[in-house]
Design a protein around this motif. Structure first.
Motif, PDB file in Angstrom:
ATOM      1  N   VAL A   1       0.820  -1.165  -0.047  1.00  0.00           N
ATOM      2  CA  VAL A   1       0.030   0.127  -0.017  1.00  0.00           C
ATOM      3  C   VAL A   1       0.876   1.386   0.102  1.00  0.00           C
ATOM      4  CG1 VAL A   1      -1.506   1.430   1.409  1.00  0.00           C
ATOM      5  CG2 VAL A   1      -1.981  -0.992   1.223  1.00  0.00           C
ATOM      6  N   PHE A   2       1.993   1.179   0.976  1.00  0.00           N
ATOM      7  CA  PHE A   2       2.882   2.354   0.984  1.00  0.00           C
ATOM      8  C   PHE A   2       3.332   2.432  -0.532  1.00  0.00           C
ATOM      9  CE2 PHE A   2       2.743   1.558   5.603  1.00  0.00           C
ATOM     10  CZ  PHE A   2       2.294   2.921   6.055  1.00  0.00           C
ATOM     11  N   LYS A   3       4.176   1.656  -0.895  1.00  0.00           N
ATOM     12  CA  LYS A   3       4.651   1.761  -2.132  1.00  0.00           C
ATOM     13  C   LYS A   3       3.806   2.116  -3.367  1.00  0.00           C
ATOM     14  CE  LYS A   3       8.359  -1.622  -0.960  1.00  0.00           C
ATOM     15  NZ  LYS A   3       8.894  -3.056  -1.268  1.00  0.00           N
ATOM     16  N   GLN A   4       2.582   1.581  -3.496  1.00  0.00           N
ATOM     17  CA  GLN A   4       1.593   1.862  -4.723  1.00  0.00           C
ATOM     18  C   GLN A   4       1.288   3.192  -4.446  1.00  0.00           C
ATOM     19  OE1 GLN A   4      -1.592  -0.846  -3.893  1.00  0.00           O
ATOM     20  NE2 GLN A   4      -0.592  -2.469  -5.214  1.00  0.00           N
ATOM     21  N   GLN A   5       1.219   3.796  -3.198  1.00  0.00           N
ATOM     22  CA  GLN A   5       0.840   5.451  -2.991  1.00  0.00           C
ATOM     23  C   GLN A   5       2.135   6.189  -3.700  1.00  0.00           C
ATOM     24  OE1 GLN A   5       0.753   6.529   1.059  1.00  0.00           O
ATOM     25  NE2 GLN A   5      -1.171   7.786   0.336  1.00  0.00           N
ATOM     26  N   ASP A   6       3.182   5.807  -3.367  1.00  0.00           N
ATOM     27  CA  ASP A   6       4.317   6.331  -3.956  1.00  0.00           C
ATOM     28  C   ASP A   6       4.224   6.368  -5.349  1.00  0.00           C
ATOM     29  OD1 ASP A   6       6.958   7.827  -3.860  1.00  0.00           O
ATOM     30  OD2 ASP A   6       7.941   5.870  -4.370  1.00  0.00           O
TER      31      ASP A   6
ATOM     32  N   ARG B   1       1.809   8.764  -6.719  1.00  0.00           N
ATOM     33  CA  ARG B   1       2.082   9.990  -6.686  1.00  0.00           C
ATOM     34  C   ARG B   1       3.246  10.480  -7.779  1.00  0.00           C
ATOM     35  NH1 ARG B   1       6.975  12.064  -5.292  1.00  0.00           N
ATOM     36  NH2 ARG B   1       7.740  10.086  -4.510  1.00  0.00           N
ATOM     37  N   LYS B   2       4.254   9.507  -8.142  1.00  0.00           N
ATOM     38  CA  LYS B   2       5.049   9.766  -9.176  1.00  0.00           C
ATOM     39  C   LYS B   2       4.379   9.692 -10.757  1.00  0.00           C
ATOM     40  CE  LYS B   2       9.188   7.282  -7.104  1.00  0.00           C
ATOM     41  NZ  LYS B   2       9.929   6.340  -7.152  1.00  0.00           N
ATOM     42  N   LEU B   3       3.598   8.796 -10.863  1.00  0.00           N
ATOM     43  CA  LEU B   3       2.726   9.015 -12.145  1.00  0.00           C
ATOM     44  C   LEU B   3       2.040  10.310 -12.476  1.00  0.00           C
ATOM     45  CD1 LEU B   3       1.213   5.505 -12.174  1.00  0.00           C
ATOM     46  CD2 LEU B   3       2.758   6.456 -13.881  1.00  0.00           C
ATOM     47  N   LYS B   4       1.429  10.813 -11.102  1.00  0.00           N
ATOM     48  CA  LYS B   4       0.806  11.843 -11.194  1.00  0.00           C
ATOM     49  C   LYS B   4       1.901  13.202 -11.613  1.00  0.00           C
ATOM     50  CE  LYS B   4      -2.665  13.004  -8.426  1.00  0.00           C
ATOM     51  NZ  LYS B   4      -3.447  13.205  -7.068  1.00  0.00           N
ATOM     52  N   ASP B   5       2.957  13.026 -10.972  1.00  0.00           N
ATOM     53  CA  ASP B   5       4.093  14.188 -11.157  1.00  0.00           C
ATOM     54  C   ASP B   5       4.311  14.243 -12.701  1.00  0.00           C
ATOM     55  OD1 ASP B   5       4.275  14.854  -8.608  1.00  0.00           O
ATOM     56  OD2 ASP B   5       5.877  13.621  -8.104  1.00  0.00           O
ATOM     57  N   GLU B   6       4.308  12.919 -13.278  1.00  0.00           N
ATOM     58  CA  GLU B   6       4.684  12.552 -14.664  1.00  0.00           C
ATOM     59  C   GLU B   6       3.647  13.254 -15.516  1.00  0.00           C
ATOM     60  OE1 GLU B   6       5.513   8.719 -15.740  1.00  0.00           O
ATOM     61  OE2 GLU B   6       7.317   8.263 -14.425  1.00  0.00           O
TER      62      GLU B   6
END
Length: 474
Positions: A440-445, A448-453
């Motif tokens: 869950v923690f890793k998927q949240q990260d 976040r990265k996909l939204k940044d991209e």
């Protein structure tokens, strides 16, 4: 001789929060019949978020706390299910600021445990934790979540050590061993790059949490510092304590220079610990004493007089502790800027107290509800441990304005999506829960990265459209 015209306005400090008032919840909004713990430890024993209220209770054969869905006030069943996996009394509980179903607890059994609460609340006693964090040699009195990273948790034990836990790996990654006595309080600054602590040795410390190095230290020989809190981005730290004359006092410090406080103010001669609560969105400070019935509130500024007293909420019932609602859970349409949940031990009662700006308007009050911290973490545990700092990712509360919701719950689309992902854990075996919490923690990260991209691509599209428009004009 020149006459100087004096105006009464010269000493008056204009403020939109000058007339804020406190409003206690009605009988129908309170939670009754709760066997609140009789522990004398100076903690709040209460934690709240937009979905749940958690309260530490009296229990035989170990420690326990109740978790009640926020939209179900009233009298609580004496046999209401509890979270009761600890072998000793529960000393502190804190909800994750990023996942409303995740709560951490610390106990006299020397452990910290991470729990996942089902969406509808508990249907039976919960004894199996998602994670059991073992590392302290004595009871663990304090826990604190990192303000911008969902995978970092701090715990402070009576062994005088602070452990930093990487929840993505389920291990302690750092031990801060800079205190010769019991740690009384710890507070992160806005981006989690600094940690302020108060200790029984009467010293205030500013610490780099990643290295464990004490950056600055104040020796408060003339007073006893009990609680400390960072004041948002003002680069100030506020402490509460007891003066040499045994009166309760507050002191304001420059976080870059702890040689002497910027200002000190004596409050009263009562003996209960003063708990400070700071709202970085409105720059308001609330002071509530253990055993008091009142809550004082001030406006904080970077210039003199620094602390401007506004008003005082009074109540005849003494408070054992206070839980504070996240800003995304307040009732925006009622101009509610802060909400406490007050523990009244003698009555077995939890009473909501709303701090309200008295305004009559049919529109969203953007000046008292600026962008605030949302439920999306700004960075992963690995990024923070590598030295990266980022402030909280902000959201607007405008979408919550006048939304029909009798319980005052304000779940954003991101909240619902995150909670939906956590719900997958409910039907899994205890052996896989720990691994799935890491996921869950890793998927949240990853999200976040996909939204940044996506944001970078949107910006690139805007630049190309602008270039194309310029070419057409030429």
């Amino acid at each position: 001789m020149t006459k100087v015209k004096m105006s009464w306005h010269s000493m008056y400090k204009s403020s939109k929060f000058r007339h804020v008032y406190g409003k206690a919840g009605s009988r129908e909004q309170c939670y009754e019949g709760i066997p609140i713990t009789h522990s004398v430890h100076d903690n709040h024993f209460c934690a709240v978020n937009p979905k749940f209220l958690a309260v530490v209770t009296e229990s035989a054969g170990g420690g326990a706390f109740l978790v009640i869905p926020l939209h179900k006030p009233g009298r609580i069943d004496p046999h209401h299910p509890k979270v009761c996996g600890h072998q000793g009394s529960v000393m502190d509980i804190k909800w994750s600021p990023f996942m409303d179903n995740i709560i951490a607890s610390s106990s006299e059994d020397c452990t910290v445990r991470i729990w996942q609460i089902p969406d509808g609340g508990l249907r039976r006693n919960m004894t199996e934790a998602l994670m059991i964090l073992i590392g302290h040699s004595r009871r663990v009195g304090l826990i604190e979540w990192h303000p911008t990273c969902s995978g970092i948790l701090l715990s402070a034990g009576h062994d005088c050590k602070i452990l930093i836990w990487n929840l993505e790996e389920g291990v302690a990654v750092k031990m801060i061993d800079s205190h010769p006595d019991v740690i009384l309080c710890m507070s992160f600054n806005t981006d989690g790059s600094l940690l302020a602590t108060s200790c029984k040795d009467k010293k205030l410390r500013i610490i780099d949490p990643r290295s464990g190095k004490v950056l600055r230290e104040a020796d408060c020989k003339s007073s006893r510092v009990n609680r400390v809190v960072f004041l948002g981005n003002l680069k100030r730290v506020l402490t509460t304590g007891v003066s040499r004359w045994n009166t309760r006092q507050i002191a304001l410090w420059d976080q870059e220079d702890l040689c002497a406080p910027i200002t000190e103010e004596e409050i009263d001669g009562l003996s209960g610990v003063l708990f400070p609560f700071y709202d970085a969105d409105t720059h308001m400070l609330y002071l509530a004493g253990k055993g008091d019935g009142n809550i004082r509130y001030y406006e904080v500024s970077a210039e003199k007089p620094f602390l401007q007293f506004l008003m005082e909420f009074r109540s005849p019932a003494p408070q054992k502790g206070l839980g504070v609602m996240a800003k995304r859970g307040v009732d925006v349409s009622e101009c509610e800027i802060f909400r406490f949940y007050k523990l009244v031990t003698l009555k077995g009662l939890v009473e909501p107290i709303s701090m309200i700006v008295p305004r009559r308007s049919e529109t969203y009050q953007e000046d008292i509800f600026p962008m605030t911290a949302g439920t999306e973490s700004a960075l992963s545990a690995a990024e923070w441990l590598s030295g990266i700092d980022r402030g909280p990712l902000l959201i607007s509360l405008k979408e919550a304005y006048k939304r029909p919701n009798p319980a005052g719950l304000r779940a954003s689309k991101w909240d619902r999506r995150t909670v939906k992902g956590i719900d997958l854990l409910e039907n899994l075996t205890p052996n896989t829960d720990k691994e799935l919490l890491k996921m869950v923690f890793k998927q949240q990260d990853e999200i976040r990265k996909l939204k940044d991209e996506l944001g970078e691509k949107d910006e690139r599209i805007r630049q190309l459209e602008l270039e194309l428009k310029n070419l057409r004009n030429t």
